[in-house]
Motif scaffolding. Structure first.
Motif, PDB file in Angstrom:
ATOM      1  N   ALA A   1       1.403   3.714  -3.244  1.00  0.00           N
ATOM      2  CA  ALA A   1       0.403   5.275  -2.485  1.00  0.00           C
ATOM      3  C   ALA A   1       1.913   6.379  -3.057  1.00  0.00           C
ATOM      4  CB  ALA A   1       0.380   6.016  -1.453  1.00  0.00           C
ATOM      5  N   LEU A   2       2.924   5.455  -2.947  1.00  0.00           N
ATOM      6  CA  LEU A   2       3.914   7.237  -3.668  1.00  0.00           C
ATOM      7  C   LEU A   2       3.972   7.074  -5.013  1.00  0.00           C
ATOM      8  CD1 LEU A   2       7.202   5.515  -1.470  1.00  0.00           C
ATOM      9  CD2 LEU A   2       6.140   7.313  -1.186  1.00  0.00           C
ATOM     10  N   ASP A   3       3.875   6.074  -5.664  1.00  0.00           N
ATOM     11  CA  ASP A   3       3.834   5.899  -6.995  1.00  0.00           C
ATOM     12  C   ASP A   3       2.591   6.849  -7.597  1.00  0.00           C
ATOM     13  OD1 ASP A   3       5.574   3.822  -7.967  1.00  0.00           O
ATOM     14  OD2 ASP A   3       4.166   2.301  -7.294  1.00  0.00           O
ATOM     15  N   ALA A   4       1.271   7.187  -6.710  1.00  0.00           N
ATOM     16  CA  ALA A   4       0.489   7.861  -7.169  1.00  0.00           C
ATOM     17  C   ALA A   4       0.824   9.239  -6.645  1.00  0.00           C
ATOM     18  CB  ALA A   4      -0.905   7.646  -6.014  1.00  0.00           C
ATOM     19  N   LEU A   5       1.819   9.293  -5.967  1.00  0.00           N
ATOM     20  CA  LEU A   5       2.415  10.833  -5.175  1.00  0.00           C
ATOM     21  C   LEU A   5       3.136  12.071  -7.258  1.00  0.00           C
ATOM     22  CD1 LEU A   5       2.852  10.763  -2.201  1.00  0.00           C
ATOM     23  CD2 LEU A   5       1.345  12.311  -2.885  1.00  0.00           C
TER      24      LEU A   5
ATOM     25  N   THR B   1       0.970  -1.139  -0.405  1.00  0.00           N
ATOM     26  CA  THR B   1      -0.253   0.021   0.345  1.00  0.00           C
ATOM     27  C   THR B   1       1.231   1.375  -0.545  1.00  0.00           C
ATOM     28  OG1 THR B   1      -1.848  -0.753   1.095  1.00  0.00           O
ATOM     29  CG2 THR B   1      -1.617   1.312   1.487  1.00  0.00           C
ATOM     30  N   ILE B   2       1.843   1.466   0.703  1.00  0.00           N
ATOM     31  CA  ILE B   2       3.346   2.601   1.416  1.00  0.00           C
ATOM     32  C   ILE B   2       3.572   2.034  -0.568  1.00  0.00           C
ATOM     33  CG2 ILE B   2       5.271   2.821   2.062  1.00  0.00           C
ATOM     34  CD1 ILE B   2       4.379   2.460   4.479  1.00  0.00           C
ATOM     35  N   ALA B   3       3.917   1.548  -1.187  1.00  0.00           N
ATOM     36  CA  ALA B   3       4.732   1.565  -1.995  1.00  0.00           C
ATOM     37  C   ALA B   3       3.690   2.126  -3.257  1.00  0.00           C
ATOM     38  CB  ALA B   3       5.434   0.336  -2.541  1.00  0.00           C
TER      39      ALA B   3
ATOM     40  N   GLN C   1      -5.034   4.744  -2.565  1.00  0.00           N
ATOM     41  CA  GLN C   1      -5.382   6.048  -3.076  1.00  0.00           C
ATOM     42  C   GLN C   1      -5.954   7.395  -2.203  1.00  0.00           C
ATOM     43  OE1 GLN C   1      -6.297   2.602  -3.963  1.00  0.00           O
ATOM     44  NE2 GLN C   1      -5.909   3.025  -6.311  1.00  0.00           N
ATOM     45  N   GLU C   2      -6.083   6.615  -0.390  1.00  0.00           N
ATOM     46  CA  GLU C   2      -6.226   7.679   0.952  1.00  0.00           C
ATOM     47  C   GLU C   2      -4.954   7.394   0.938  1.00  0.00           C
ATOM     48  OE1 GLU C   2      -9.464   5.597   3.608  1.00  0.00           O
ATOM     49  OE2 GLU C   2      -8.863   3.975   2.377  1.00  0.00           O
ATOM     50  N   LEU C   3      -4.502   6.783   1.415  1.00  0.00           N
ATOM     51  CA  LEU C   3      -3.324   7.484   1.649  1.00  0.00           C
ATOM     52  C   LEU C   3      -2.045   8.355   1.091  1.00  0.00           C
ATOM     53  CD1 LEU C   3      -0.962   6.245   4.011  1.00  0.00           C
ATOM     54  CD2 LEU C   3      -0.068   4.741   2.439  1.00  0.00           C
ATOM     55  N   ALA C   4      -2.402   8.266  -0.182  1.00  0.00           N
ATOM     56  CA  ALA C   4      -1.670   9.393  -0.999  1.00  0.00           C
ATOM     57  C   ALA C   4      -2.389  10.716  -1.451  1.00  0.00           C
ATOM     58  CB  ALA C   4      -1.523   8.917  -2.073  1.00  0.00           C
TER      59      ALA C   4
ATOM     60  N   THR D   1       7.554  15.791  13.603  1.00  0.00           N
ATOM     61  CA  THR D   1       6.001  15.259  14.424  1.00  0.00           C
ATOM     62  C   THR D   1       5.696  14.879  14.227  1.00  0.00           C
ATOM     63  OG1 THR D   1       5.187  17.529  14.154  1.00  0.00           O
ATOM     64  CG2 THR D   1       5.975  17.479  15.612  1.00  0.00           C
ATOM     65  N   LEU D   2       4.230  13.852  14.164  1.00  0.00           N
ATOM     66  CA  LEU D   2       2.955  13.418  13.658  1.00  0.00           C
ATOM     67  C   LEU D   2       2.117  14.744  12.843  1.00  0.00           C
ATOM     68  CD1 LEU D   2       1.797  10.876  13.647  1.00  0.00           C
ATOM     69  CD2 LEU D   2       0.499  11.577  15.734  1.00  0.00           C
ATOM     70  N   ARG D   3       1.609  13.506  11.885  1.00  0.00           N
ATOM     71  CA  ARG D   3       1.446  14.539  10.904  1.00  0.00           C
ATOM     72  C   ARG D   3      -0.661  13.810  10.701  1.00  0.00           C
ATOM     73  NH1 ARG D   3       3.269  19.402   9.282  1.00  0.00           N
ATOM     74  NH2 ARG D   3       5.031  19.138  10.441  1.00  0.00           N
ATOM     75  N   ALA D   4      -0.162  12.207  10.732  1.00  0.00           N
ATOM     76  CA  ALA D   4      -1.204  11.507  10.674  1.00  0.00           C
ATOM     77  C   ALA D   4      -1.171  10.678  10.869  1.00  0.00           C
ATOM     78  CB  ALA D   4      -1.661  11.918   8.671  1.00  0.00           C
TER      79      ALA D   4
END
Ligand code: NI
Length: 208
Positions: free
Chosen positions: A95-99, A91-93, A194-197, A182-185
């Protein structure tokens, strides 16, 4: 045997979620901020994260300040996790692609909760299965304990009956840390790429 290990792994993940719920439902804790924010805790709502000293998958020493100035998406797990960790890292990978180009502002970091088995070399082999950008971190048991406490990560070694190897029971959240560390989310396991990105993009300055 692998079938058994898979089901044992799922059982452990369920146990981890239950343990997480117990651990985090303290009145001033992240649990409240998390629930009230509909799954996303914003900056300042809880003290999560902090100093750490670890080594990366090349064996180089790093600290929490190593990536100061860039965003970090942090995930805790272990390389022999049968199910949840691979899903979340994919999912992280994705999301990075989507960014797209904006992904250059974000460092994806995988921190092991199994330092006894996850050597830098093992992490190096593992992280490249998901994304070349993914950083794998390990350390001594004490160093891992320190960073897990800072991020309020629950983890425990579990040896299922009839199994000769152990599993790590662990909480499975993704943390978005800002350029100041610092923590943002905070994102639940099962969050889509998609949500993560989208959540990351909404916080980043536009790509130049
Ligand atoms: Ni896992």
């Amino acid at each position: 045997m692998s079938h058994f290990v898979r089901w044992a792994g799922i059982g452990v993940c369920v146990a981890a979620l239950a343990a997480w719920a117990v651990l985090w439902l303290d009145p001033d804790g992240l649990g409240r901020a998390f629930r009230s924010a509909g799954g996303i805790a914003t900056q300042g709502s809880a003290p999560v994260g902090g100093p750490f000293s670890l080594v990366d998958q090349t064996g180089a020493p790093v600290t929490d300040a190593t990536w100061r100035g860039r965003w970090m998406i942090v995930y805790f797990g272990y390389t022999t996790c049968p199910d949840v960790c691979p899903t979340e890292l994919q999912t992280i990978a994705a999301a990075l692609d989507a960014l797209g180009r904006q992904a250059a502002q974000v460092v994806p970091i995988f921190i092991t909760v199994d330092p006894g088995r996850d050597t830098p070399a093992r992490l190096a082999d593992y992280v490249k299965l998901f994304d070349d950008r993914l950083v794998g971190l390990t350390g001594t048991a004490q160093q891992i304990d320190t960073v897990a406490r800072a991020y309020r990560v629950y983890y425990a070694k579990v040896t299922p009956k009839e199994s000769t190897t152990y599993l790590m029971d662990h909480s499975s959240f993704m943390y978005l840390m800002g350029p100041d560390g610092t923590l943002r989310a905070l994102f639940r396991p099962g969050t889509s790429a998609q949500e993560l990105a989208g959540a990351i993009r909404s916080r980043l300055p536009p790509a130049s």
